[in-house]
Design an enzyme around this catalytic site. Structure first.
Site, PDB file in Angstrom:
ATOM      1  N   ALA A 289     -39.311  58.578 -55.515  1.00 38.83           N
ATOM      2  CA  ALA A 289     -38.678  58.558 -57.052  1.00 38.83           C
ATOM      3  C   ALA A 289     -38.399  59.856 -57.017  1.00 38.83           C
ATOM      4  CB  ALA A 289     -39.537  58.195 -57.916  1.00 38.83           C
ATOM      5  N   ASP A 335       5.309  79.520 -60.534  1.00 41.80           N
ATOM      6  CA  ASP A 335       6.862  79.636 -60.499  1.00 41.80           C
ATOM      7  C   ASP A 335       7.584  79.361 -61.953  1.00 41.80           C
ATOM      8  OD1 ASP A 335       6.785  80.383 -57.930  1.00 41.80           O
ATOM      9  OD2 ASP A 335       6.758  78.442 -56.950  1.00 41.80           O
TER      10      ASP A 335
END
Length: 890
Positions: A289, A335
């Site tokens: 665990a 761009d």
């Protein structure tokens, strides 16, 4: 054996294009038929190289059980069954299987998501079939197909070239030769020519750097030259993201700590006289665990599923680390055309004969009656153009050329008709260095060449200009001023010129052919900004990200668009031109680079200078690009972003993200999603480590307080299943934090555990353990037999309280809304009901060794668990006030 199946026996470079097509039963004018494609696909298979075999679902499932501690637990459970409680053994194995099932489902989903992303990233090819040009996945090509090539394409198969217009191909991937090879279509006489000398062939995996062509597919997949050496290529393991590497290191450290504590728990339990097998099972269960072995896997799953979901937002992630890096981006260099603007070019102004015309559609008769120079200008618009009309009369091709074609057509100049009268003989393809394109056409008894390009690049090559009175002396300065005036209105301006030749020149050198030109006129195009781009730019700024516009357009055009979008504050903002950039040395440019917001007339090759200068200043750079020459900058950028619609194969391969809609706003949305995903991974880690530490501390501290072991192995595994299962996974569905785009970017080297996270994990883990032990001690010392059930319940419910409290790092749960993450709310309700079942369902009492609690005892458990929620809410309030931890500003 049919001829078309025998693709290995021919020396293709010694055959003419017609002979090669005949051998493959193909027609290089119309391509293959649909029936031929089906037959050859069945015969040759897909055009793909064999990949490293992927793990099968069964292998994935079995791998869930191969962790050392899981195997130890299963063995221990089996031994326990032989000497003790068979029911416990069965239940432990069931929980292990359920845990494995959860892990398998998540991993399988992630694998499928990555496979889907890979399919979307597959290269495409423009192929001629049944007389029609269509775009298909390159993997669908078969021998005999006719494929169209242009600059930027990655050659998708081995070809015998049937057409080559100034075609140059970089074959360094195969031959090691760094200089691109000039290709031609004529057969060679040398049978055993080296690979690099077979200039009429093109090979799979090489890159078209210039020109265009057509190729007849002669070999695909493993039969290609690249396929023949594929066995020599080793495919390395998938690289881990930086976050995965950091978590893996953290996981090892915490695993050692957890194992040490588990050993101590075992030793202390034995010393106290606890049963050997029980302590061994408890210690191993606690190790299973507590060890966070799944943390790196959770990151992979989160990033993979996140990347898959980002496709719906038009962002295709090609590299998982890109998702992680998005949250750190400080500069987005974009761009202009098609990304910040709509890429819906249309011609709004034509300038010729010292006149500016804006409505030639209504003045068709008057324009034609003016004869020259309008007649030649419209001929140039239509003929020096690679766009065309499809069968539905729609323009197809690059947006600028499509706009020129439409303008010519509106004025009554039909390209198909003009091409019959003045057929194209050859061309000089456009490139970003000379910024010009030229086509040569037969005109009666001589040849006419039409050239188009940027005003600066073309006007300087003109010695005369055409007017209604014939060729006259040229005033270059006045023409460039006219172009400047048009550009200042936000127009993209291109210039047109022509030159007569007695015969078609043999030279292929632009510097010899594109000189002594006669100027015809200018065409001004408008490309409106995207409606969503202005808001996206504003969002960038609020998120601490600097948007930068890079364009090959005129500085005046760039300034006008940048002002409209808010990239520049006013029309006097700084615009750096490519010429200025070229004249700056590295040190001088680095001093200015963080202040420049707009670059104009920039070559793609200069983008890499911008990227490196910003990176040297410590910035994290996203860079967009679509051409062959953009690839180095895309690769150098922290996030290279290619265009999905108009981008080249080379640009896409060099990038880490592809914009499927070529939209700047998509980049900003991807950054938002990347930040959200990183935040949610932090929340998962915060939750998992805190709850695991609470379980370890509870077991470890109990003996020192004189208490018996508070939890059985089945309890530990159950808590690990239900609380680390549904609630933890539902955290990944958490909506973005408020103000996620109003805080500065995350430094890339910032620890995952910063901003108070490691302190939180320690004190909340201790608080949960303390509350659990308090419940146990109270019940134990008051003589209640329910002490273990109460400890079990408090620890489980406090973890549910914790998961609700940490949904936001600083906002109260009540301000973000309990049900704003419905999957998590549902997971918490289901987990609560399951926990109640372990207490009140008799069959579960037997399995878990629990006893039904009275209403007062349950109330005490709920109240104690709520303390965690209240404490974390107080922590967040102190954080909001700035009294606790250093938080990211919003």
């Amino acid at each position: 054996m049919d001829n078309h199946t025998d693709t290995k026996v021919h020396h293709w470079h010694t055959l003419s294009a017609d002979e090669a097509a005949k051998n493959l039963e193909a027609n290089h004018k119309t391509g293959l038929t649909a029936a031929q494609v089906i037959e050859r696909t069945a015969l040759h298979g897909p055009n793909a190289l064999r990949e490293k075999r992927r793990r099968s679902p069964w292998r994935m499932l079995l791998d869930q059980f191969t962790e050392f501690m899981i195997m130890v637990l299963i063995v221990a459970a089996i031994i326990s069954g032989f000497v003790g409680d068979v029911g416990d053994t069965i239940f432990i194995i069931v929980i292990v299987i359920l845990n494995a099932a959860v892990g398998f489902v998540q991993e399988f989903r992630a694998e499928r998501a990555m496979a889907a992303l890979k399919r979307m990233s597959e290269a495409s090819a423009r192929v001629l079939r049944d007389g029609q040009v269509e775009t298909i996945n390159a993997s669908e090509l078969v021998p005999g197909d006719i494929v169209l090539l242009e600059a930027g394409n990655v050659v998708p198969a081995d070809f015998r070239l049937v057409e080559a217009a100034q075609l140059r191909i970089d074959e360094s991937a195969l031959t090691g030769e760094s200089v691109a090879v000039e290709k031609q279509v004529h057969p060679l006489s040398v049978v055993d020519a080296p690979l690099g000398d077979k200039t009429c062939l093109a090979y799979k995996g090489t890159i078209v750097t210039y020109g265009r062509g057509r190729g007849l597919v002669i070999a695909t997949g493993m039969q290609s030259e690249l396929g023949k050496i594929a066995t020599l290529l080793s495919e390395g393991d998938d690289s881990k993201t930086p976050l995965q590497k950091r978590l893996a290191g953290f996981g090892k450290w915490i695993s050692l700590a957890a194992l040490t504590i588990c050993v101590l728990v075992f030793v202390i339990g034995i010393t106290r006289g606890e049963p050997l097998l029980l302590m061994f099972m408890t210690s191993v269960s606690l190790a299973v665990a507590a060890i966070p072995s799944a943390l790196p896997a959770v990151v992979t799953i989160s990033l993979a599923l996140g990347a898959h979901k980002m496709v719906k937002q038009h962002a295709l992630i090609q590299s998982l680390p890109a998702v992680e890096t998005l949250g750190s981006v400080t500069f987005i260099c974009s761009d202009k055309t098609g990304t910040l603007t709509q890429n819906k070019m249309h011609v709004t102004s034509l300038y010729a004969n010292t006149e500016l015309c804006t409505s030639w559609q209504d003045e068709k008769t008057s324009i034609e009656s003016k004869s020259e120079p309008w007649l030649s200008l419209f001929h140039a618009l239509a003929l020096s153009n690679d766009a065309h009309l499809d069968s539905h009369k729609k323009t197809q091709g690059e947006p600028t050329e499509a706009a020129f074609l439409r303008a010519a057509q509106e004025a009554g100049f039909v390209k198909a008709t003009l091409e019959k009268e003045t057929p194209r003989l050859k061309e000089l393809a456009f490139d970003s260095e000379r910024k010009r394109m030229t086509t040569f056409h037969r005109k009666e008894n001589d040849v006419i060449a039409y050239t188009k390009g940027s005003p600066e690049a073309l006007v300087s090559q003109c010695t005369r200009m055409l007017t209604s009175s014939g060729e006259q002396a040229i005033d270059q300065a006045a023409l460039l001023q006219q172009a400047e005036t048009m550009a200042a209105n936000g127009l993209r301006v291109l210039a047109f010129a022509y030159r007569h030749w007695d015969t078609l020149p043999d030279s292929e050198q632009p510097e010899k052919l594109e000189r002594e030109l006669v100027f015809l006129g200018f065409a001004g195009l408008i490309d409106p900004p995207r409606s969503e781009a202005k808001e996206a730019v504003s969002l960038c700024k609020s998120a601490g990200i600097t948007p930068v516009m890079i364009t090959g357009d005129h500085p005046a055009t760039a300034r006008a668009i940048a002002c409209q979008l808010g990239i520049l504050a006013d029309s006097n903002g700084r615009v750096m031109t490519g010429t200025e950039l070229a004249n700056l040395d590295e040190k001088t440019f680095e001093a200015e680079v963080e202040l420049v917001r707009v670059y104009a007339r920039v070559d793609p090759a200069q983008k890499i200078k911008i990227v490196r200068a910003l990176q040297d200043k410590g910035e994290i750079v996203a860079m967009t690009g679509d051409g062959v020459n953009d690839a180095p900058a895309l690769k150098a950028a922290d996030i290279g972003i290619a265009m999905g619609k108009g981008g080249t194969d080379v640009a896409r391969e060099a990038s880490r993200m592809v914009l499927l809609d070529d939209n700047f706003a998509t980049i900003v949305n991807a950054v938002r999603y990347g930040r959200r995903l990183y935040d949610n991974i932090r929340k998962f880690v915060r939750y998992a480590v805190t709850t695991n530490s609470a379980e370890v501390l509870t077991i470890f501290l109990a003996p020192f307080l004189g208490l018996p072991i508070p939890l059985l192995p089945t309890h530990i595994l159950w808590i690990n299943l239900v609380t680390d299962g549904l609630p933890a996974l539902a955290l990944t569905a958490e909506p973005a934090e408020r103000g996620v785009m109003r805080r500065p970017p995350r430094p890339p080297q910032e620890s995952l555990f910063s901003h108070g996270m490691w302190q939180h994990m320690i004190w909340v883990g201790l608080l949960m353990a303390g509350l659990t032990l308090f419940a146990q001690a109270w019940a134990y010392h008051t003589g209640s037999s329910h002490w273990q059930t109460m400890a079990f319940t408090v620890l489980t419910l406090s973890q549910l309280a914790h998961v609700m409290a940490i949904r936001s790092e600083k906002e109260s749960l009540f301000s973000i809304g309990v049900f704003s993450n419905k999957p998590l709310a549902l997971a918490v309700v289901i987990t609560f009901m399951l926990q109640m079942a372990t207490i009140y369902v008799p069959a579960f009492n037997t399995i878990f060794k629990t006893e039904p609690l009275s209403m007062s005892e349950l109330a005490i458990c709920i109240v104690l668990s709520s303390v965690v929620f209240i404490a974390v809410e107080i922590e967040k309030m102190l954080t909001r006030q700035g009294w606790l931890y250093r938080i990211r500003s919003s």
